[in-house]
Scaffold this motif. Structure first.
Motif, short mmCIF file in Angstrom:
data_model
loop_
_atom_site.label_atom_id
_atom_site.label_comp_id
_atom_site.label_asym_id
_atom_site.label_seq_id
_atom_site.Cartn_x
_atom_site.Cartn_y
_atom_site.Cartn_z
N GLY A 293 39.56 37.67 34.40
CA GLY A 293 40.41 37.35 35.31
C GLY A 293 41.77 37.96 35.34
O GLY A 293 42.32 38.35 36.21
N CYS A 294 42.17 38.28 33.93
CA CYS A 294 43.36 38.90 33.79
C CYS A 294 43.16 40.45 33.90
O CYS A 294 44.28 41.18 34.09
CB CYS A 294 43.84 38.51 32.48
N LEU A 295 42.05 41.09 33.56
CA LEU A 295 41.95 42.38 33.30
C LEU A 295 40.97 42.97 34.32
O LEU A 295 39.95 42.78 34.12
CB LEU A 295 41.41 42.67 31.90
N ALA B 75 36.56 43.05 34.18
CA ALA B 75 35.84 42.24 35.08
C ALA B 75 34.99 43.48 35.67
O ALA B 75 33.77 43.06 35.91
CB ALA B 75 36.76 41.80 36.22
N ALA B 76 35.20 44.67 36.14
CA ALA B 76 34.39 45.74 36.74
C ALA B 76 33.04 45.88 36.12
O ALA B 76 32.06 46.22 36.37
CB ALA B 76 35.09 46.89 37.12
N ALA B 77 33.41 45.95 34.46
CA ALA B 77 32.27 45.88 33.64
C ALA B 77 31.45 44.95 33.39
O ALA B 77 30.23 45.14 33.20
CB ALA B 77 32.85 46.88 32.36
N VAL B 78 32.12 43.69 33.44
CA VAL B 78 31.19 42.49 33.09
C VAL B 78 30.35 41.94 34.17
O VAL B 78 29.45 41.50 34.22
CB VAL B 78 32.03 41.27 32.40
N TRP C 46 31.90 30.78 32.96
CA TRP C 46 32.54 31.92 33.33
C TRP C 46 33.09 32.32 34.90
O TRP C 46 33.90 32.67 35.11
CB TRP C 46 31.72 33.20 32.85
N LEU C 47 31.96 31.75 35.64
CA LEU C 47 32.04 31.97 37.15
C LEU C 47 33.29 31.32 37.40
O LEU C 47 34.23 31.88 38.40
CB LEU C 47 30.81 31.73 37.92
N SER D 77 41.87 34.79 38.50
CA SER D 77 41.84 35.86 39.21
C SER D 77 42.65 35.36 40.56
O SER D 77 43.19 36.53 41.23
CB SER D 77 40.61 36.47 39.83
N ARG D 78 42.58 34.22 40.98
CA ARG D 78 43.31 33.75 42.16
C ARG D 78 44.85 33.18 41.61
O ARG D 78 45.56 33.06 42.60
CB ARG D 78 42.66 32.54 42.57
#
Length: 259
Positions: A92-94, A98-101, A144-145, A152-153
């Motif tokens: 959520g911070c990075l 996030a794009a990789a996970v 996680w979801l 992220s919000r």
């Protein structure tokens, strides 16, 4: 002016709807059992189910199975919640992380825990490790979801403002990010707890000698439908109890969020 309801009156007002719904379900259940729509012996009455539950409690079977299931679900839930929560905060911070996970999690989410039972048994045997890891797997994805979405919000402007005021990283986390994401974290834990019970059923079907789902399987083999209904009711009540505990914790410590 309207009189303010007394504490017992407020409690009755809160309990009225669920008690009414439970009474309606019991009435419909009794009518269905007595109507003959289902073959005799395959749909027990509420009284027969209560008798089977009481017999299981007197024999000590219920306590043994409940303790085994609670240990498995609790340990698997704790492991999955810790890893899923930490990963959710990180992604959520990075955005790059996030794009990789995200693609990996999107691939794993449609694979239910029950589909992994044979593989987990082959890798770890029929002991407790496989069962706990299966539950942790399911909980991790669920937690996680919710946590990732909640973190992220959080408005980036809040974190930037705290940094511009000289707040160090740990204070930005504990005083800005964590409180803002706390309602999502609570929702993640409540949902993760229900997922843990679902995964528990799959895990105990993969080889066990005690547990609520194990007992359901054994009773099913002998068509003891009254005991099966009793086991399902215990599973449902266990889920309700866990959710009420987590909701109470939320009202106590996350009072600015919706519990």
């Amino acid at each position: 002016m309207h009189a303010t309801p007394s504490p017992p009156g407020r409690a009755l007002g809160r309990l009225g709807p669920p008690l009414g719904a439970a009474a309606a379900v019991l009435a419909l259940w009794s009518l269905a059992a007595w109507s003959g729509a289902v073959a005799p012996g395959l749909l027990p009455t509420p009284s027969e189910t209560a008798a089977a539950l009481a017999d299981s409690a007197r024999s000590g079977t219920l306590a043994t199975d409940l303790a085994a299931s609670l240990a498995r679900a609790g340990q698997g839930f704790a492991l999955g919640a810790v890893i899923g929560g930490a990963l959710g905060f990180a992604t959520g911070c990075l955005p790059r992380l996030a794009a990789a996970v995200n693609p990996v999690v999107s691939f794993l989410r449609p694979i239910p825990a029950i589909a992994l039972v044979p593989l987990a048994t082959a890798w770890f045997g029929i002991g407790e490790t496989a069962k706990r890891l299966l539950i942790a797997y399911a909980v991790l994805l669920a937690v996680w979801l919710y946590v990732h979405d909640g973190v992220s919000r959080v408005p980036v402007s809040h974190l930037r403002a705290a940094r511009s005021l000289g707040a160090p990283l740990h204070r930005r986390f504990t005083e800005v990010l964590l409180p803002a994401a706390a309602p999502a974290l609570l929702a993640a834990l409540r949902y993760g707890a229900s997922v843990a019970l679902l995964a528990l059923v799959a895990a105990e079907l993969g080889g066990a000698d005690s547990g609520l789902a194990y007992r359901l399987q054994v009773d099913g083999q002998f068509l003891r439908v009254d005991r099966m209904f009793a086991g399902l009711i215990v599973l449902g009540l266990l889920g309700v109890a866990v959710d009420l505990v987590l909701a109470g914790i939320g009202r106590r410590f996350v009072h600015w969020g919706s519990s």
